[in-house]
Write a protein that holds these residues in place. Structure first.
Motif, PDB file in Angstrom:
ATOM      1  N   LEU A   1     -36.944 -13.036 -16.446  1.00  0.00           N
ATOM      2  CA  LEU A   1     -37.267 -13.975 -15.375  1.00  0.00           C
ATOM      3  C   LEU A   1     -36.153 -14.980 -15.129  1.00  0.00           C
ATOM      4  CD1 LEU A   1     -41.033 -14.704 -16.172  1.00  0.00           C
ATOM      5  CD2 LEU A   1     -40.057 -12.928 -14.703  1.00  0.00           C
ATOM      6  N   SER A   2     -35.520 -15.449 -16.200  1.00  0.00           N
ATOM      7  CA  SER A   2     -34.410 -16.384 -16.036  1.00  0.00           C
ATOM      8  C   SER A   2     -33.543 -16.381 -17.282  1.00  0.00           C
ATOM      9  CB  SER A   2     -34.912 -17.802 -15.756  1.00  0.00           C
ATOM     10  OG  SER A   2     -35.567 -18.351 -16.881  1.00  0.00           O
ATOM     11  N   GLN A   3     -32.273 -16.688 -17.092  1.00  0.00           N
ATOM     12  CA  GLN A   3     -31.310 -16.806 -18.190  1.00  0.00           C
ATOM     13  C   GLN A   3     -30.499 -18.074 -17.968  1.00  0.00           C
ATOM     14  OE1 GLN A   3     -29.742 -12.605 -17.690  1.00  0.00           O
ATOM     15  NE2 GLN A   3     -29.843 -12.668 -19.920  1.00  0.00           N
ATOM     16  N   GLY A   4     -30.607 -18.992 -18.921  1.00  0.00           N
ATOM     17  CA  GLY A   4     -29.895 -20.249 -18.772  1.00  0.00           C
ATOM     18  C   GLY A   4     -30.321 -21.032 -17.541  1.00  0.00           C
ATOM     19  N   GLY A   5     -31.586 -20.908 -17.152  1.00  0.00           N
ATOM     20  CA  GLY A   5     -32.090 -21.630 -15.996  1.00  0.00           C
ATOM     21  C   GLY A   5     -31.759 -20.985 -14.667  1.00  0.00           C
ATOM     22  N   LYS A   6     -31.114 -19.831 -14.682  1.00  0.00           N
ATOM     23  CA  LYS A   6     -30.729 -19.146 -13.454  1.00  0.00           C
ATOM     24  C   LYS A   6     -31.435 -17.795 -13.360  1.00  0.00           C
ATOM     25  CE  LYS A   6     -26.083 -21.212 -13.498  1.00  0.00           C
ATOM     26  NZ  LYS A   6     -24.620 -20.918 -13.526  1.00  0.00           N
ATOM     27  N   ALA A   7     -31.510 -17.284 -12.150  1.00  0.00           N
ATOM     28  CA  ALA A   7     -32.074 -15.951 -11.958  1.00  0.00           C
ATOM     29  C   ALA A   7     -31.225 -14.931 -12.707  1.00  0.00           C
ATOM     30  CB  ALA A   7     -32.120 -15.616 -10.469  1.00  0.00           C
ATOM     31  N   PRO A   8     -31.829 -13.874 -13.226  1.00  0.00           N
ATOM     32  CA  PRO A   8     -31.043 -12.875 -13.962  1.00  0.00           C
ATOM     33  C   PRO A   8     -30.066 -12.144 -13.054  1.00  0.00           C
ATOM     34  CG  PRO A   8     -33.267 -12.064 -13.555  1.00  0.00           C
ATOM     35  CD  PRO A   8     -33.255 -13.509 -13.138  1.00  0.00           C
ATOM     36  N   HIS A   9     -29.022 -11.621 -13.657  1.00  0.00           N
ATOM     37  CA  HIS A   9     -28.065 -10.797 -12.930  1.00  0.00           C
ATOM     38  C   HIS A   9     -28.803  -9.591 -12.354  1.00  0.00           C
ATOM     39  CE1 HIS A   9     -24.647  -8.102 -12.213  1.00  0.00           C
ATOM     40  NE2 HIS A   9     -23.873  -9.168 -12.267  1.00  0.00           N
ATOM     41  N   PRO A  10     -28.416  -9.094 -11.168  1.00  0.00           N
ATOM     42  CA  PRO A  10     -29.079  -7.911 -10.602  1.00  0.00           C
ATOM     43  C   PRO A  10     -29.122  -6.716 -11.554  1.00  0.00           C
ATOM     44  CG  PRO A  10     -27.663  -8.913  -8.962  1.00  0.00           C
ATOM     45  CD  PRO A  10     -27.411  -9.655 -10.247  1.00  0.00           C
ATOM     46  N   ALA A  11     -28.157  -6.625 -12.469  1.00  0.00           N
ATOM     47  CA  ALA A  11     -28.156  -5.520 -13.429  1.00  0.00           C
ATOM     48  C   ALA A  11     -29.237  -5.679 -14.488  1.00  0.00           C
ATOM     49  CB  ALA A  11     -26.786  -5.405 -14.104  1.00  0.00           C
ATOM     50  N   ASP A  12     -29.855  -6.866 -14.555  1.00  0.00           N
ATOM     51  CA  ASP A  12     -30.965  -7.104 -15.478  1.00  0.00           C
ATOM     52  C   ASP A  12     -32.296  -7.191 -14.739  1.00  0.00           C
ATOM     53  OD1 ASP A  12     -29.416  -7.165 -17.812  1.00  0.00           O
ATOM     54  OD2 ASP A  12     -28.881  -9.265 -17.493  1.00  0.00           O
ATOM     55  N   ALA A  13     -32.331  -6.665 -13.514  1.00  0.00           N
ATOM     56  CA  ALA A  13     -33.531  -6.772 -12.692  1.00  0.00           C
ATOM     57  C   ALA A  13     -34.546  -5.679 -12.977  1.00  0.00           C
ATOM     58  CB  ALA A  13     -33.152  -6.738 -11.210  1.00  0.00           C
ATOM     59  N   GLY A  14     -34.168  -4.683 -13.780  1.00  0.00           N
ATOM     60  CA  GLY A  14     -35.090  -3.608 -14.105  1.00  0.00           C
ATOM     61  C   GLY A  14     -35.827  -3.886 -15.397  1.00  0.00           C
ATOM     62  N   TRP A  15     -36.408  -2.847 -15.965  1.00  0.00           N
ATOM     63  CA  TRP A  15     -37.104  -2.971 -17.243  1.00  0.00           C
ATOM     64  C   TRP A  15     -36.104  -3.036 -18.375  1.00  0.00           C
ATOM     65  CZ3 TRP A  15     -41.924  -4.343 -17.425  1.00  0.00           C
ATOM     66  CH2 TRP A  15     -42.832  -3.954 -16.429  1.00  0.00           C
ATOM     67  N   LYS A  16     -36.355  -3.939 -19.315  1.00  0.00           N
ATOM     68  CA  LYS A  16     -35.502  -4.053 -20.491  1.00  0.00           C
ATOM     69  C   LYS A  16     -36.347  -4.129 -21.740  1.00  0.00           C
ATOM     70  CE  LYS A  16     -31.764  -6.440 -20.709  1.00  0.00           C
ATOM     71  NZ  LYS A  16     -30.724  -5.461 -21.087  1.00  0.00           N
ATOM     72  N   ASP A  17     -35.698  -3.856 -22.888  1.00  0.00           N
ATOM     73  CA  ASP A  17     -36.362  -4.055 -24.177  1.00  0.00           C
ATOM     74  C   ASP A  17     -35.544  -4.941 -25.099  1.00  0.00           C
ATOM     75  OD1 ASP A  17     -34.491  -2.335 -25.761  1.00  0.00           O
ATOM     76  OD2 ASP A  17     -35.423  -0.704 -24.660  1.00  0.00           O
ATOM     77  N   THR A  18     -34.313  -5.284 -24.674  1.00  0.00           N
ATOM     78  CA  THR A  18     -33.434  -6.145 -25.459  1.00  0.00           C
ATOM     79  C   THR A  18     -32.741  -7.098 -24.492  1.00  0.00           C
ATOM     80  OG1 THR A  18     -33.022  -4.310 -26.995  1.00  0.00           O
ATOM     81  CG2 THR A  18     -31.550  -6.208 -27.138  1.00  0.00           C
ATOM     82  N   VAL A  19     -32.731  -8.380 -24.807  1.00  0.00           N
ATOM     83  CA  VAL A  19     -32.106  -9.341 -23.912  1.00  0.00           C
ATOM     84  C   VAL A  19     -31.205 -10.272 -24.714  1.00  0.00           C
ATOM     85  CG1 VAL A  19     -34.009 -11.019 -24.085  1.00  0.00           C
ATOM     86  CG2 VAL A  19     -32.533 -11.013 -22.049  1.00  0.00           C
ATOM     87  N   ALA A  20     -30.044 -10.587 -24.145  1.00  0.00           N
ATOM     88  CA  ALA A  20     -29.106 -11.501 -24.795  1.00  0.00           C
ATOM     89  C   ALA A  20     -29.559 -12.938 -24.594  1.00  0.00           C
ATOM     90  CB  ALA A  20     -27.709 -11.314 -24.211  1.00  0.00           C
ATOM     91  N   VAL A  21     -29.696 -13.670 -25.710  1.00  0.00           N
ATOM     92  CA  VAL A  21     -29.961 -15.108 -25.666  1.00  0.00           C
ATOM     93  C   VAL A  21     -28.717 -15.774 -26.247  1.00  0.00           C
ATOM     94  CG1 VAL A  21     -31.557 -16.963 -26.227  1.00  0.00           C
ATOM     95  CG2 VAL A  21     -32.404 -14.613 -26.045  1.00  0.00           C
ATOM     96  N   LEU A  22     -27.864 -16.277 -25.389  1.00  0.00           N
ATOM     97  CA  LEU A  22     -26.567 -16.782 -25.809  1.00  0.00           C
ATOM     98  C   LEU A  22     -26.702 -18.152 -26.466  1.00  0.00           C
ATOM     99  CD1 LEU A  22     -24.423 -15.681 -22.731  1.00  0.00           C
ATOM    100  CD2 LEU A  22     -24.801 -14.472 -24.902  1.00  0.00           C
ATOM    101  N   PRO A  23     -25.669 -18.609 -27.183  1.00  0.00           N
ATOM    102  CA  PRO A  23     -25.746 -19.901 -27.868  1.00  0.00           C
ATOM    103  C   PRO A  23     -26.122 -21.033 -26.929  1.00  0.00           C
ATOM    104  CG  PRO A  23     -23.827 -18.683 -28.609  1.00  0.00           C
ATOM    105  CD  PRO A  23     -24.408 -17.901 -27.481  1.00  0.00           C
ATOM    106  N   GLY A  24     -27.118 -21.833 -27.343  1.00  0.00           N
ATOM    107  CA  GLY A  24     -27.560 -22.962 -26.552  1.00  0.00           C
ATOM    108  C   GLY A  24     -28.325 -22.600 -25.297  1.00  0.00           C
ATOM    109  N   GLU A  25     -28.691 -21.341 -25.144  1.00  0.00           N
ATOM    110  CA  GLU A  25     -29.304 -20.866 -23.911  1.00  0.00           C
ATOM    111  C   GLU A  25     -30.812 -20.673 -24.063  1.00  0.00           C
ATOM    112  OE1 GLU A  25     -27.617 -17.719 -20.793  1.00  0.00           O
ATOM    113  OE2 GLU A  25     -28.549 -16.712 -22.510  1.00  0.00           O
ATOM    114  N   THR A  26     -31.525 -20.815 -22.952  1.00  0.00           N
ATOM    115  CA  THR A  26     -32.947 -20.505 -22.890  1.00  0.00           C
ATOM    116  C   THR A  26     -33.144 -19.306 -21.964  1.00  0.00           C
ATOM    117  OG1 THR A  26     -33.661 -22.784 -23.288  1.00  0.00           O
ATOM    118  CG2 THR A  26     -35.215 -21.332 -22.167  1.00  0.00           C
ATOM    119  N   VAL A  27     -33.876 -18.311 -22.441  1.00  0.00           N
ATOM    120  CA  VAL A  27     -34.137 -17.097 -21.667  1.00  0.00           C
ATOM    121  C   VAL A  27     -35.643 -16.896 -21.590  1.00  0.00           C
ATOM    122  CG1 VAL A  27     -33.868 -14.589 -21.599  1.00  0.00           C
ATOM    123  CG2 VAL A  27     -31.939 -16.025 -22.272  1.00  0.00           C
ATOM    124  N   VAL A  28     -36.127 -16.593 -20.388  1.00  0.00           N
ATOM    125  CA  VAL A  28     -37.555 -16.367 -20.166  1.00  0.00           C
ATOM    126  C   VAL A  28     -37.771 -14.910 -19.753  1.00  0.00           C
ATOM    127  CG1 VAL A  28     -39.626 -17.102 -18.925  1.00  0.00           C
ATOM    128  CG2 VAL A  28     -37.811 -18.764 -19.433  1.00  0.00           C
TER     129      VAL A  28
END
Length: 488
Positions: free
Chosen positions: A427-454
């Motif tokens: 839904l969001s990465q670092g407060g921003k909309a996900p990259h279009p390449a992450d718009a499909g189904w995923k099972d693993t997501v990168a949560v970078l240092p200091g970042e919030t991912v939903v």
């Protein structure tokens, strides 16, 4: 440099003498003289006699069923010791599926069930997890589902009632996932479906799996591994399908590459030579809604991307390097494509639309998962301040519902978070909309240092007990893992 270690630059000088020229960086400034007669020194002496990028890209064999019946393919796989030839003239002992690294590929079809009997002929307890598989809990590869050493067996049933995707299977025993996957227990599981087959995407010999993994070597050719709880272990040599920076002859036409980051902790930023773009068509759990042109493709451990590269944009004789923009000077070269003639008329294409996303019910619960490290004498990674405990259930989502999960990374390390038994939308990465390449189904997501991912997981598979964890293998082993029970 110790006489017991074969570093990346040693491997380059021994088997990849021209890689520095191809990738436009100078490795000589990183070299140190070796004195005395050591195995590493002898390999360095032989370097001048070898051509650059000498290894052709190996392809893992496709496993054949031992039995086929109506609606079911049955396989038998033995986890055992073997030998890989990675460094010229030196054997590398491995422990892998069927004694090979990577292990054999299972090629499955949506709606056709697969049953795999896994036999553990090694000397330690092991677990087999089908990463990305929508499997019943008893076949998921939960850390408690141990296969005993010395011939123990376990049967895994995979219904394959999910869209086509690039999956993989690997050891998942808690506390030694990193060491054992590093030692060779990793392989592809490629799931096809009819909808994808009708899209005219590259197939057959033009559909190529690429397992990217870093390793380090001792002077005798064996893998060198050291448990490192804080950053996770990173090797100094990049392998593709078990070969050091190999080359692949390609025709002037489109190819599909199914790329898996099977490294313990190393991220990649994949870039094609001359700044040419790659077309991403799929992520972890299958096709994207539409293709995405990308100049740089970041990948954290366990993530998968499927890309199409059109080699007709290069002339015959071109040598195109795929490199890692996130690497150090000695972990930059990934592989090389040598463009040759032939191939006939182009028969493949990339359609403007790939796969419509299913509707997901609105979230009925919200959960927040802080990701951090605690302890002084013995630091331990954790989720929400708690380390993994098989006797504790951290959440109980209901089958058929979706939830809203927020991962908050309070650390200075990236955490590729993986959920078993379900897929999710970012839904969001670092407060921003996900990259279009992450718009499909995923099972693993990168949560970078200091970042919030939903993310929004959809529990539409099976009821039962599953885990979720960081796929930096050393973080998951110590002990960044939680447990959920999907309630029917």
């Amino acid at each position: 440099m110790s006489g017991q270690d074969l570093t990346r630059r040693e491997a380059l000088r021994y088997g990849l003498g021209g890689a520095a020229f191809v990738c436009s960086f100078n490795l000589d400034k990183f070299a140190k003289p070796i004195t005395g007669v050591t195995a590493a020194g002898r390999r360095r002496t032989l370097a001048a006699a070898l051509d650059p990028l000498p290894a052709d890209l190996p392809l893992p064999p496709v496993l054949q069923p031992v039995r086929r019946s109506k609606g079911l393919d049955e396989y038998a796989i033995t986890m055992k010791e073997g030998v890989a030839r990675i460094l010229p003239g030196v054997d590398t002992p491995i422990a892998g599926y069927e004694g090979s690294f990577p292990g054999p590929t299972v090629r499955a079809k949506q709606g056709r069930a697969v049953r795999v009997t896994q036999t553990n002929a090694l000397a330690e307890e092991l677990v087999v997890h089908l990463h990305g598989g929508m499997t019943p809990p008893e076949s998921d590869g939960h850390p408690s589902q141990v296969i005993q050493p010395g011939g123990g067996q376990r049967v895994f049933d995979y219904p394959n009632k999910q869209p086509g995707a690039t999956l993989w299977y690997h050891n998942h025993s808690h506390g030694n996932t990193g060491r054992t996957v590093y030692g060779g227990l990793a392989a592809f599981y490629l799931l096809d479906d009819d909808d994808e087959a009708h899209l005219d995407l590259p197939k057959g010999p033009y559909d190529v799996p690429l397992m990217i993994a870093d390793r380090s070597f001792n002077a005798d050719g064996s893998f060198r591994y050291r448990f490192d709880v804080e950053p996770g272990f990173r090797g100094d040599t990049v392998l593709v399908n078990g070969a050091i920076a190999p080359r692949m002859a390609v025709q002037r036409r489109r190819y599909r590459f199914r790329i898996l980051n099977a490294s313990n902790a190393r991220p990649y930023e994949l870039v094609l030579g001359n700044g040419r773009t790659m077309t991403q068509i799929a992520s972890d759990s299958g096709l994207l809604p539409k293709p995405v042109a990308r100049g740089v493709i970041p990948m954290q451990p366990a993530e998968r991307v499927d890309v199409v590269i059109d080699f007709s944009q290069f002339g015959k004789g071109a040598k195109v390097v795929l490199h890692n923009a996130a690497g150090e000077a000695n972990t930059t070269a990934v592989m090389r494509f040598d463009v040759v003639g032939g191939g006939g008329a182009e028969e493949f294409r990339v359609p403007r639309k790939l796969r419509a996303l299913e509707k997901v019910p609105s979230p009925n619960a919200e959960r927040i998962w802080p990701l951090n490290i605690g302890g002084l004498a013995q630091p331990t990674w954790n989720i929400g301040g708690a380390s993994f405990d098989t006797d504790r259930i951290d959440c109980r989502p209901r089958l058929g519902t979706s939830e809203r999960w927020t991962f908050i990374n309070d650390s200075v390390r990236a955490h590729p978070m993986h959920l078993h038994g379900c897929r999710f939308r970012v839904l969001s990465q670092g407060g921003k909309a996900p990259h279009p390449a992450d718009a499909g189904w995923k099972d693993t997501v990168a949560v970078l240092p200091g970042e919030t991912v939903v993310v929004q997981p959809y529990f539409d598979g099976f009821g039962g007990r599953y885990v979720f964890h960081c796929h930096n293998s050393e973080h998951g082993d110590q002990a960044m893992m939680g447990q959920m029970e999907v309630v029917a």
